[in-house]
Design a protein around this motif. Structure first.
Motif, PDB file in Angstrom:
ATOM      1  N   PRO A 105       1.235  -1.265   0.136  1.00  0.00           N
ATOM      2  CA  PRO A 105       0.373   0.320   0.171  1.00  0.00           C
ATOM      3  C   PRO A 105       0.475   0.921   0.352  1.00  0.00           C
ATOM      4  N   ASP A 106       1.980   1.212   1.164  1.00  0.00           N
ATOM      5  CA  ASP A 106       2.781   2.383   1.455  1.00  0.00           C
ATOM      6  C   ASP A 106       3.060   2.930  -0.468  1.00  0.00           C
ATOM      7  N   GLU A 107       4.145   1.422  -1.439  1.00  0.00           N
ATOM      8  CA  GLU A 107       4.358   2.070  -2.472  1.00  0.00           C
ATOM      9  C   GLU A 107       3.450   2.873  -3.767  1.00  0.00           C
ATOM     10  N   ILE A 108       2.321   2.084  -3.298  1.00  0.00           N
ATOM     11  CA  ILE A 108       1.266   2.019  -4.326  1.00  0.00           C
ATOM     12  C   ILE A 108       1.177   3.310  -4.204  1.00  0.00           C
ATOM     13  N   ALA A 109       1.089   4.104  -3.157  1.00  0.00           N
ATOM     14  CA  ALA A 109       0.310   5.156  -3.106  1.00  0.00           C
ATOM     15  C   ALA A 109       1.536   6.588  -2.956  1.00  0.00           C
ATOM     16  N   LYS A 110       2.817   6.348  -3.063  1.00  0.00           N
ATOM     17  CA  LYS A 110       3.286   6.469  -3.620  1.00  0.00           C
ATOM     18  C   LYS A 110       3.429   6.627  -4.798  1.00  0.00           C
ATOM     19  N   LYS A 111       3.672   5.799  -5.475  1.00  0.00           N
ATOM     20  CA  LYS A 111       3.493   5.069  -6.844  1.00  0.00           C
ATOM     21  C   LYS A 111       2.441   6.797  -7.017  1.00  0.00           C
ATOM     22  N   LYS A 112       1.593   6.899  -6.661  1.00  0.00           N
ATOM     23  CA  LYS A 112       0.015   7.432  -7.525  1.00  0.00           C
ATOM     24  C   LYS A 112       0.850   8.906  -6.735  1.00  0.00           C
ATOM     25  N   ALA A 113       1.226   9.371  -5.825  1.00  0.00           N
ATOM     26  CA  ALA A 113       1.128  10.661  -5.573  1.00  0.00           C
ATOM     27  C   ALA A 113       3.043  11.596  -6.540  1.00  0.00           C
ATOM     28  N   GLU A 114       3.636  10.120  -7.078  1.00  0.00           N
ATOM     29  CA  GLU A 114       4.673  10.226  -8.127  1.00  0.00           C
ATOM     30  C   GLU A 114       3.883  11.128  -8.977  1.00  0.00           C
ATOM     31  N   GLU A 115       2.784   9.959  -9.770  1.00  0.00           N
ATOM     32  CA  GLU A 115       1.986  10.158 -11.285  1.00  0.00           C
ATOM     33  C   GLU A 115       1.198  11.276 -10.703  1.00  0.00           C
ATOM     34  N   ALA A 116       0.474  11.850  -9.601  1.00  0.00           N
ATOM     35  CA  ALA A 116      -0.384  12.944  -9.671  1.00  0.00           C
ATOM     36  C   ALA A 116       0.909  14.329  -9.625  1.00  0.00           C
ATOM     37  N   ALA A 117       1.858  14.773  -9.089  1.00  0.00           N
ATOM     38  CA  ALA A 117       2.820  15.644  -9.044  1.00  0.00           C
ATOM     39  C   ALA A 117       3.555  15.732 -10.409  1.00  0.00           C
TER      40      ALA A 117
END
Length: 278
Positions: A105-117
């Motif tokens: 879950p942490d890696e997925i959230a981080k990936k989503k945050a990077e995509e949003a950025a």
């Protein structure tokens, strides 16, 4: 008389001799029966001695051959376990990060945050080059007469406060309101995005409109799961209910993330609302 006695003795000799032979034969038979028994006892003793010497040696060699021959799985496992040797130099091979994908879950959230950025950075770059060449001036914010009804506030007046707005990589206004506060379409148009998971925005809706002859895109982010009242491709009217305030996506408290783009250029949402909604 002497002849009679001799005759008598001679006559009796056969009987006596038979008795004597009988006793002798009895003694001879006893001795002959004792000899086999003694032989059997000797052979038994020799056999016991041979067994006592040979069996331990056979057990030592026979056990090894039994191990190399037929054996149960349990015996084989026990033998292997006893003979296991681990080298002291054994080390764990390092994992190559490129050989596996994000799964926690942490890696997925981080990936989503990077995509949003990345998406926000791309939008900011487009805003600097599109339309008028960047953010519109305050004078250009007015597209229609204030109070005409073509532009509405996305939240009820008095139900929210603005915690921050456009700047420092943030492309919208955070309108803080209690979770479940109703959200309305700021302008009429066609729903382009209606998703339960839209990058870092979480539950979000994007509406494309034409206001005062200008292309306007409004985004509503961090809504509550399951509260979207419109779907992609649907036409909505200004002020139409579209969902509820939530805390989904990359959010740190219940609020509405509200973005406005005019002709592809990012504008400050609160000033745009004042200029057009009154």
């Amino acid at each position: 008389m002497a002849e009679d006695i001799a005759t008598t003795d001679a006559a009796e000799d056969p009987k006596k001799s038979r008795k004597v032979r009988g006793r002798a034969a009895s003694r001879t038979g006893t001795r002959s029966s004792v000899k086999p028994m003694r032989t059997v006892a000797i052979f038994a003793a020799v056999g016991a001695l041979v067994a006592a010497v040979a069996l331990p040696a056979y057990a030592a060699t026979g056990g090894a051959s039994a191990k190399s021959g037929a054996a149960t799985l349990q015996q084989m496992a026990a033998d292997d376990a006893q003979s296991l040797v681990v080298a002291s130099e054994a080390t764990t091979a390092p994992l190559d990060r490129g050989t596996y994908a994000a799964t926690t879950p942490d890696e997925i959230a981080k990936k989503k945050a990077e995509e949003a950025a990345k998406q926000r950075a791309a939008a900011a770059a487009a805003a600097r080059t599109a339309g008028a060449g960047g953010r519109l001036s305050d004078a250009d914010l007015r597209l229609v007469a204030a109070g005409s009804g073509e532009v509405r506030y996305p939240l009820p007046q008095g139900s929210y406060y603005v915690s921050r707005t456009v700047g420092s990589g943030h492309n919208g206004a955070d309108m803080v309101a209690p979770a479940g506060t109703p959200i309305f379409a700021a302008a009429g148009g066609v729903v382009r995005v209606s998703s339960e998971s839209y990058f870092g925005y979480g539950v979000a809706i994007v509406i494309d409109s034409v206001v005062g002859g200008q292309r306007v895109s409004t985004l509503y982010g961090h809504m509550t799961n399951g509260t979207r009242a419109v779907s992609a491709g649907q036409t909505v009217q200004p002020g139409q209910f579209i969902g509820k305030v939530g805390n989904t996506g990359r959010s740190y408290g219940a609020h509405l993330h509200f973005e406005v783009h005019v002709n592809g250029s990012l504008v400050e949402p609160i000033s745009w609302l004042r200029a057009n909604a009154g």
